[in-house]
Design an enzyme around this catalytic site. Structure first.
Site, PDB file in Angstrom:
ATOM      1  N   ARG A 187      68.001  25.661  85.471  1.00 29.18           N
ATOM      2  CA  ARG A 187      69.040  26.665  85.674  1.00 29.18           C
ATOM      3  C   ARG A 187      70.137  25.995  86.501  1.00 29.18           C
ATOM      4  NH1 ARG A 187      64.112  29.433  87.015  1.00 29.18           N
ATOM      5  NH2 ARG A 187      63.620  31.107  85.537  1.00 29.18           N
ATOM      6  N   LYS A 211      63.747  30.915  90.795  1.00 30.36           N
ATOM      7  CA  LYS A 211      63.963  32.308  91.184  1.00 30.36           C
ATOM      8  C   LYS A 211      62.880  32.772  92.144  1.00 30.36           C
ATOM      9  CE  LYS A 211      66.475  33.967  87.116  1.00 30.36           C
ATOM     10  NZ  LYS A 211      66.493  34.949  86.012  1.00 30.36           N
ATOM     11  N   HIS A 242      73.733  27.103  80.893  1.00 34.11           N
ATOM     12  CA  HIS A 242      72.505  27.689  80.355  1.00 34.11           C
ATOM     13  C   HIS A 242      72.259  27.260  78.909  1.00 34.11           C
ATOM     14  CE1 HIS A 242      69.564  30.271  82.197  1.00 34.11           C
ATOM     15  NE2 HIS A 242      69.353  30.893  81.059  1.00 34.11           N
ATOM     16  N   ARG A 296      70.008  24.374  78.889  1.00 35.96           N
ATOM     17  CA  ARG A 296      68.631  24.794  79.185  1.00 35.96           C
ATOM     18  C   ARG A 296      67.967  25.357  77.923  1.00 35.96           C
ATOM     19  NH1 ARG A 296      65.015  26.897  83.187  1.00 35.96           N
ATOM     20  NH2 ARG A 296      64.480  29.100  82.922  1.00 35.96           N
ATOM     21  N   HIS A 317      59.398  30.259  83.695  1.00 37.21           N
ATOM     22  CA  HIS A 317      59.357  31.671  83.308  1.00 37.21           C
ATOM     23  C   HIS A 317      58.074  32.305  83.828  1.00 37.21           C
ATOM     24  CE1 HIS A 317      62.221  31.036  79.647  1.00 37.21           C
ATOM     25  NE2 HIS A 317      62.876  31.244  80.755  1.00 37.21           N
ATOM     26  N   TYR A 355      62.569  31.736  72.193  1.00 36.28           N
ATOM     27  CA  TYR A 355      62.887  30.482  71.512  1.00 36.28           C
ATOM     28  C   TYR A 355      62.168  30.357  70.169  1.00 36.28           C
ATOM     29  CZ  TYR A 355      64.749  29.377  76.061  1.00 36.28           C
ATOM     30  OH  TYR A 355      65.461  29.428  77.225  1.00 36.28           O
TER      31      TYR A 355
END
Length: 318
Positions: free
Chosen positions: A167, A191, A263, A266, A289, A298
């Site tokens: 990110r 995150k 992004h 990524r 994630h 994806y």
């Protein structure tokens, strides 16, 4: 004239009452999001903005009520007003944030019910991410002017962004002390301050090492940024906006007719791994994630690849 002054006074009074009524609850909610849920500063800021927006709506409509007393009809009125101004995706985010806020109040025994309980979230399609081909990424990086002082840095940071699937916030926050080249990994703080180790290719290691030895070592570094890997020309940490600008300018240089951002690299990282046979669980771990359902987006990018997997590996392939 006196009437106008009275109206302004009433609006200011309502605004003051709203702040006084809501501020302690919002601050308490912010602490809960940061400490107990471990959400990022950006996410907490978005939740706070939506609550402030609700307060502004109440002021504009002369509603003076605390979070403990606001009812479903009043909240619904706010949602209707928002629906006229933002798209379905933004509406869904606002509704989700408000539901979390009132659920928190229920949990803390400030309320016995959640006024958002019956508010429906608008249906939104799952947006498939844009990706670049390997050739387009090569063109993007080849367009970097290596004769400039920033050229080596820009090549190293783009190779890291794409090569490790980071990110943009993770990229600008990367520290020298996070580099474990002997082991072939870098440590990423994602995150909610969750940390993960991501493999880094030897070629990317070489670009970072060259940048450090040829460019970074000659910079005057501002105190507090000594451990920051990628620096701007003033010796400070790069901003997210600067990374966006670097990528946008390179896209213009190569006449790339796609709307791209950090992004995009990524997404491309994950897509190219999937296309080359990587399993979804491994991609999930590298991307950081929390849920594999986030990574599953994806899968929808290349159904041909999935068909080939079945024909190659399934016992009933013939």
């Amino acid at each position: 004239m006196n009437h106008a002054i009275s109206v302004v006074f009433l609006l200011l009074l309502f605004a003051f009452l709203c702040v006084m009524n809501w501020s302690p609850y919002i601050k308490s909610f912010q602490a809960y999001l940061k400490i107990e849920r471990g959400l990022s500063a950006n996410t907490v800021a978005n939740y706070t903005f939506d609550l402030e927006r609700l307060c502004a709506y109440m002021v504009a409509n002369s509603i003076s009520v605390s979070p403990e007393r606001i009812d479903e009809e009043q909240v619904q009125g706010f949602i209707y007003s928002v629906a006229k101004e933002v798209n379905a995706r933004s509406q869904a985010r606002i509704i989700s944030g408000l539901k979390s806020f009132f659920q928190y109040l229920v949990f803390e025994d400030y309320r016995s019910d959640n006024p958002m309980e019956l508010v429906e979230t608008p249906k939104i399609g799952r947006k498939l991410p844009d990706t670049l081909s390997v050739e387009e990424i090569d063109q993007l990086i080849e367009a970097i002017d290596l004769s400039s002082a920033e050229g080596e840095r820009n090549r190293a940071l783009l190779e890291t962004l794409y090569g490790c699937g980071l990110r943009v916030t993770e990229l600008v926050g990367l520290k020298i002390s996070d580099l474990f080249f002997d082991e072939g990994f870098i440590k990423i703080t994602g995150k909610g301050n969750k940390q993960r180790f991501v493999p880094i290719a030897s070629s990317t290691q070489r670009y970072i090492t060259r940048y450090r030895q040829e460019i970074r070592c000659h910079q005057d570094i501002v105190k507090g940024h000594e451990d920051t890997l990628f620096l701007n020309r003033r010796g400070k940490q790069l901003t997210r906006a600067m990374i966006f600008t670097i990528i946008k300018r390179l896209a213009v240089q190569i006449n790339l007719h796609k709307t791209i951002s950090p992004h995009t690299l990524r997404h491309s990282f994950a897509t190219h791994l999937l296309e080359n046979g990587a399993d979804l669980r491994s991609i999930q771990m590298m991307l950081g994630h929390e849920s594999i359902t986030t990574t599953e987006i994806y899968v929808h990018l290349d159904r041909t690849h999935l068909t080939q997997i079945v024909h190659k590996f399934h016992p009933r392939k013939s």
